[in-house]
Motif scaffolding. Structure first.
Motif, PDB file in Angstrom:
ATOM      1  N   LEU A  11       0.846  -1.191   0.000  1.00  0.00           N
ATOM      2  CA  LEU A  11       0.000   0.000   0.000  1.00  0.00           C
ATOM      3  C   LEU A  11       0.881   1.241   0.000  1.00  0.00           C
ATOM      4  CD1 LEU A  11      -2.770   1.436   0.376  1.00  0.00           C
ATOM      5  CD2 LEU A  11      -2.418   1.143   2.850  1.00  0.00           C
ATOM      6  N   VAL A  12       0.578   2.164  -0.887  1.00  0.00           N
ATOM      7  CA  VAL A  12       1.364   3.400  -0.978  1.00  0.00           C
ATOM      8  C   VAL A  12       0.413   4.557  -1.264  1.00  0.00           C
ATOM      9  CG1 VAL A  12       1.843   3.077  -3.439  1.00  0.00           C
ATOM     10  CG2 VAL A  12       3.409   4.439  -2.041  1.00  0.00           C
ATOM     11  N   GLN A  13       0.781   5.741  -0.802  1.00  0.00           N
ATOM     12  CA  GLN A  13      -0.040   6.923  -1.042  1.00  0.00           C
ATOM     13  C   GLN A  13       0.181   7.448  -2.463  1.00  0.00           C
ATOM     14  OE1 GLN A  13       0.815   9.775   2.059  1.00  0.00           O
ATOM     15  NE2 GLN A  13      -0.646   8.810   3.459  1.00  0.00           N
ATOM     16  N   PRO A  14      -0.792   8.151  -3.013  1.00  0.00           N
ATOM     17  CA  PRO A  14      -0.586   8.766  -4.335  1.00  0.00           C
ATOM     18  C   PRO A  14       0.663   9.641  -4.342  1.00  0.00           C
ATOM     19  CG  PRO A  14      -2.882   8.880  -3.718  1.00  0.00           C
ATOM     20  CD  PRO A  14      -2.147   8.357  -2.504  1.00  0.00           C
ATOM     21  N   LYS A  64       5.159   5.232 -19.131  1.00  0.00           N
ATOM     22  CA  LYS A  64       6.373   5.880 -19.618  1.00  0.00           C
ATOM     23  C   LYS A  64       6.716   7.091 -18.774  1.00  0.00           C
ATOM     24  CE  LYS A  64       5.718   4.342 -24.381  1.00  0.00           C
ATOM     25  NZ  LYS A  64       5.388   4.732 -25.769  1.00  0.00           N
ATOM     26  N   GLY A  65       7.975   7.161 -18.376  1.00  0.00           N
ATOM     27  CA  GLY A  65       8.447   8.280 -17.578  1.00  0.00           C
ATOM     28  C   GLY A  65       8.242   8.112 -16.080  1.00  0.00           C
ATOM     29  N   ARG A  66       7.442   7.131 -15.680  1.00  0.00           N
ATOM     30  CA  ARG A  66       7.203   6.905 -14.262  1.00  0.00           C
ATOM     31  C   ARG A  66       7.747   5.581 -13.770  1.00  0.00           C
ATOM     32  NH1 ARG A  66       2.099   6.397 -12.357  1.00  0.00           N
ATOM     33  NH2 ARG A  66       1.322   5.434 -14.271  1.00  0.00           N
ATOM     34  N   PHE A  67       7.717   4.577 -14.637  1.00  0.00           N
ATOM     35  CA  PHE A  67       8.165   3.223 -14.267  1.00  0.00           C
ATOM     36  C   PHE A  67       9.468   2.911 -14.994  1.00  0.00           C
ATOM     37  CE2 PHE A  67       3.688   1.249 -13.361  1.00  0.00           C
ATOM     38  CZ  PHE A  67       3.416   2.297 -12.488  1.00  0.00           C
ATOM     39  N   THR A  68      10.335   2.168 -14.324  1.00  0.00           N
ATOM     40  CA  THR A  68      11.607   1.770 -14.930  1.00  0.00           C
ATOM     41  C   THR A  68      11.911   0.321 -14.591  1.00  0.00           C
ATOM     42  OG1 THR A  68      12.469   4.021 -14.675  1.00  0.00           O
ATOM     43  CG2 THR A  68      14.059   2.283 -15.131  1.00  0.00           C
ATOM     44  N   ILE A  69      12.227  -0.457 -15.604  1.00  0.00           N
ATOM     45  CA  ILE A  69      12.643  -1.846 -15.387  1.00  0.00           C
ATOM     46  C   ILE A  69      14.164  -1.912 -15.468  1.00  0.00           C
ATOM     47  CG2 ILE A  69      12.493  -2.534 -17.822  1.00  0.00           C
ATOM     48  CD1 ILE A  69      11.369  -5.248 -16.829  1.00  0.00           C
ATOM     49  N   SER A  70      14.740  -2.762 -14.639  1.00  0.00           N
ATOM     50  CA  SER A  70      16.184  -2.933 -14.665  1.00  0.00           C
ATOM     51  C   SER A  70      16.535  -4.346 -14.215  1.00  0.00           C
ATOM     52  CB  SER A  70      16.874  -1.909 -13.756  1.00  0.00           C
ATOM     53  OG  SER A  70      16.458  -2.085 -12.414  1.00  0.00           O
ATOM     54  N   LEU A  86       3.189   7.280  -8.265  1.00  0.00           N
ATOM     55  CA  LEU A  86       2.070   6.344  -8.381  1.00  0.00           C
ATOM     56  C   LEU A  86       0.735   7.058  -8.245  1.00  0.00           C
ATOM     57  CD1 LEU A  86       3.664   3.363  -6.488  1.00  0.00           C
ATOM     58  CD2 LEU A  86       2.718   3.273  -8.806  1.00  0.00           C
ATOM     59  N   ARG A  87      -0.234   6.533  -8.981  1.00  0.00           N
ATOM     60  CA  ARG A  87      -1.574   7.104  -9.028  1.00  0.00           C
ATOM     61  C   ARG A  87      -2.579   6.041  -8.578  1.00  0.00           C
ATOM     62  NH1 ARG A  87      -0.648   8.575 -15.384  1.00  0.00           N
ATOM     63  NH2 ARG A  87       0.969  10.172 -15.115  1.00  0.00           N
ATOM     64  N   PRO A  88      -3.743   6.455  -8.114  1.00  0.00           N
ATOM     65  CA  PRO A  88      -4.748   5.448  -7.731  1.00  0.00           C
ATOM     66  C   PRO A  88      -5.064   4.473  -8.862  1.00  0.00           C
ATOM     67  CG  PRO A  88      -5.366   7.598  -6.883  1.00  0.00           C
ATOM     68  CD  PRO A  88      -4.161   7.820  -7.758  1.00  0.00           C
ATOM     69  N   GLU A  89      -5.006   4.934 -10.095  1.00  0.00           N
ATOM     70  CA  GLU A  89      -5.303   4.055 -11.229  1.00  0.00           C
ATOM     71  C   GLU A  89      -4.201   3.033 -11.495  1.00  0.00           C
ATOM     72  OE1 GLU A  89      -5.330   7.384 -11.240  1.00  0.00           O
ATOM     73  OE2 GLU A  89      -4.491   8.208 -13.108  1.00  0.00           O
ATOM     74  N   ASP A  90      -3.097   3.119 -10.784  1.00  0.00           N
ATOM     75  CA  ASP A  90      -2.053   2.089 -10.882  1.00  0.00           C
ATOM     76  C   ASP A  90      -2.361   0.897  -9.982  1.00  0.00           C
ATOM     77  OD1 ASP A  90       0.334   4.741 -10.995  1.00  0.00           O
ATOM     78  OD2 ASP A  90      -0.320   3.502 -12.682  1.00  0.00           O
TER      79      ASP A  90
END
Length: 123
Positions: A11-14, A64-70, A86-90
């Protein structure tokens, strides 16, 4: 058999961040691609990002621009998904997918999924 295990949800806040981890193990000769998909309640599973063995990535538009895979250079066959802003829609269950070849005589192709990890974005 190939086993895929995800971790790191919660659980994380927006506006907050989370890092997910995915590790593949078992009868693996080589991996062609590792990626993340997600599924929200009542919606179809959608692409988050895929990373292939050549280092190429394919992100879903809203990531794009918010998530990064490594790759985790310390642990073989492991990738991270760093999620920022992160947004509620995530909010969704995030699944790791691994494509590759088994270490059997025929180098059989496999397509394996983890059981998923819940990510909830809410204040």
């Amino acid at each position: 058999q190939v086993h895929v295990v995800e971790s790191g949800g919660g659980l994380v806040q927006p506006g907050g961040s989370l890092r997910l981890s995915c590790t593949a193990s078992g009868s693996i000769d080589r991996i062609n691609a590792m990626g993340w998909y997600r599924q929200a309640p009542g919606k179809q599973r959608e692409l988050v990002v895929v990373l292939d063995s050549g280092g190429n990535t394919n992100y879903g538009d809203s990531m794009k621009g918010r998530f990064t895979i490594s790759r985790n250079n310390r642990v073989k066959n492991t990738v991270f998904l760093q999620m920022n802003s992160l947004r509620p829609e995530d909010t969704a269950v995030y699944y790791c997918n691994v494509l590759g070849h088994n270490d059997d005589y025929y180098k059989t192709l496999f397509d394996s999924w983890g059981q998923g990890t819940q990510v909830t974005v809410s204040s």
